[in-house]
Scaffold this motif. Sequence first.
Motif, PDB file in Angstrom:
ATOM      1  N   HIS A 226       5.099  12.291   4.738  1.00 57.44           N
ATOM      2  CA  HIS A 226       4.691  10.941   5.162  1.00 57.44           C
ATOM      3  C   HIS A 226       5.884  10.149   5.684  1.00 57.44           C
ATOM      4  CE1 HIS A 226       1.495  12.291   2.442  1.00 57.44           C
ATOM      5  NE2 HIS A 226       0.706  11.431   3.032  1.00 57.44           N
TER       6      HIS A 226
ATOM      7  N   TRP B 136       5.984  14.859  -0.896  1.00 54.57           N
ATOM      8  CA  TRP B 136       5.078  13.845  -0.359  1.00 54.57           C
ATOM      9  C   TRP B 136       5.796  12.984   0.670  1.00 54.57           C
ATOM     10  CZ3 TRP B 136       4.652   8.578   0.152  1.00 54.57           C
ATOM     11  CH2 TRP B 136       3.381   8.088   0.500  1.00 54.57           C
TER      12      TRP B 136
ATOM     13  N   GLU C 188       1.148   4.105  -3.016  1.00 54.77           N
ATOM     14  CA  GLU C 188       0.900   5.530  -2.788  1.00 54.77           C
ATOM     15  C   GLU C 188       2.126   6.360  -3.151  1.00 54.77           C
ATOM     16  OE1 GLU C 188      -0.635   6.317   1.117  1.00 54.77           O
ATOM     17  OE2 GLU C 188      -2.020   4.613   1.029  1.00 54.77           O
TER      18      GLU C 188
ATOM     19  N   GLN D  52       0.838  -1.195   0.000  1.00 50.60           N
ATOM     20  CA  GLN D  52       0.000   0.000   0.000  1.00 50.60           C
ATOM     21  C   GLN D  52       0.878   1.253   0.000  1.00 50.60           C
ATOM     22  OE1 GLN D  52      -2.971   0.196   3.114  1.00 50.60           O
ATOM     23  NE2 GLN D  52      -3.171   2.413   2.935  1.00 50.60           N
ATOM     24  N   PHE D  53       1.904   1.259   0.847  1.00 52.60           N
ATOM     25  CA  PHE D  53       2.818   2.399   0.896  1.00 52.60           C
ATOM     26  C   PHE D  53       3.509   2.607  -0.445  1.00 52.60           C
ATOM     27  CE2 PHE D  53       7.235   3.765   1.187  1.00 52.60           C
ATOM     28  CZ  PHE D  53       7.061   5.050   1.673  1.00 52.60           C
TER      29      PHE D  53
ATOM     30  N   ILE E 143       2.360   7.025  -6.888  1.00 50.74           N
ATOM     31  CA  ILE E 143       1.406   8.042  -7.338  1.00 50.74           C
ATOM     32  C   ILE E 143       1.914   9.438  -6.963  1.00 50.74           C
ATOM     33  CG2 ILE E 143      -0.953   8.927  -7.049  1.00 50.74           C
ATOM     34  CD1 ILE E 143      -1.817   6.032  -6.486  1.00 50.74           C
ATOM     35  N   ASN E 144       2.657   9.499  -5.855  1.00 49.95           N
ATOM     36  CA  ASN E 144       3.162  10.784  -5.334  1.00 49.95           C
ATOM     37  C   ASN E 144       4.686  10.714  -5.206  1.00 49.95           C
ATOM     38  OD1 ASN E 144       0.355  11.947  -4.363  1.00 49.95           O
ATOM     39  ND2 ASN E 144       0.478   9.860  -3.571  1.00 49.95           N
TER      40      ASN E 144
ATOM     41  N   TYR F 228       5.120   7.379   8.177  1.00 49.07           N
ATOM     42  CA  TYR F 228       4.505   6.241   7.481  1.00 49.07           C
ATOM     43  C   TYR F 228       5.591   5.372   6.854  1.00 49.07           C
ATOM     44  CZ  TYR F 228       1.256   4.060   4.024  1.00 49.07           C
ATOM     45  OH  TYR F 228       0.521   3.193   3.252  1.00 49.07           O
TER      46      TYR F 228
END
Length: 217
Positions: free
Chosen positions: A25, A21, A12, A8-9, A15-16, A28
Amino acid sequence: MNFKKLFQFLGELQINNNKEWMDGHRSYYKEVRDEYISWLDYLNIEFAKIDPDYFDTPGKKAINRINNNLMFHPNKLTYKDHFGAGLDQVSKQGDFYIHLGVQECFIGGGYWHPSSKILKSLREGIDYNGEEFKAILARPSFKKMFGALVEDVSLKTAPKGYSQDHRHIDLLRRKSFAVVRNFSQKEVESSDFMDKIIGAYKELLPFRRYLNTAVSV
């Protein structure tokens, strides 16, 4: 290890894929990274139980940087689309490599595009005892798990010092000696993924030992 969160990380991040970004994050990223390092630490302990010659490689040493090297590859994205790590890492070329990414997941071992010095040693080892290497590659369990050597560009003629009719000319022409075992994300997320990794390590040991011996002699 929560591999769903890892994927998932990475999804994301792609995409960024920019520093702004990532800076926003960072916690995270560190949470996923630290959990992955702990998972590598466990593998490091398990591999040492299997192989008396295992080179201790803690997770922090094994894990690769997630930043791409933009100095040499300025057209690449800022961050990679995977987490890579090399265990049993005497050198970065002959380690047991783990690659978990959004595009592909695999483990591998051997030498991929080694230096001319290392390639010379590998060819000398094959010239001396290529039968043993071919026997390793021909083992049914090895072929089932890894198939054949990874396809790569080979020399069209015999390397310097070897004849065209050498009994192992097919191997001597190669510029890489590596194998991989691919996994789906579903396999990575399954409860038996750790067992599969340990099984792959065991199966790959004779292959890696042969190549590493050739390089070290």
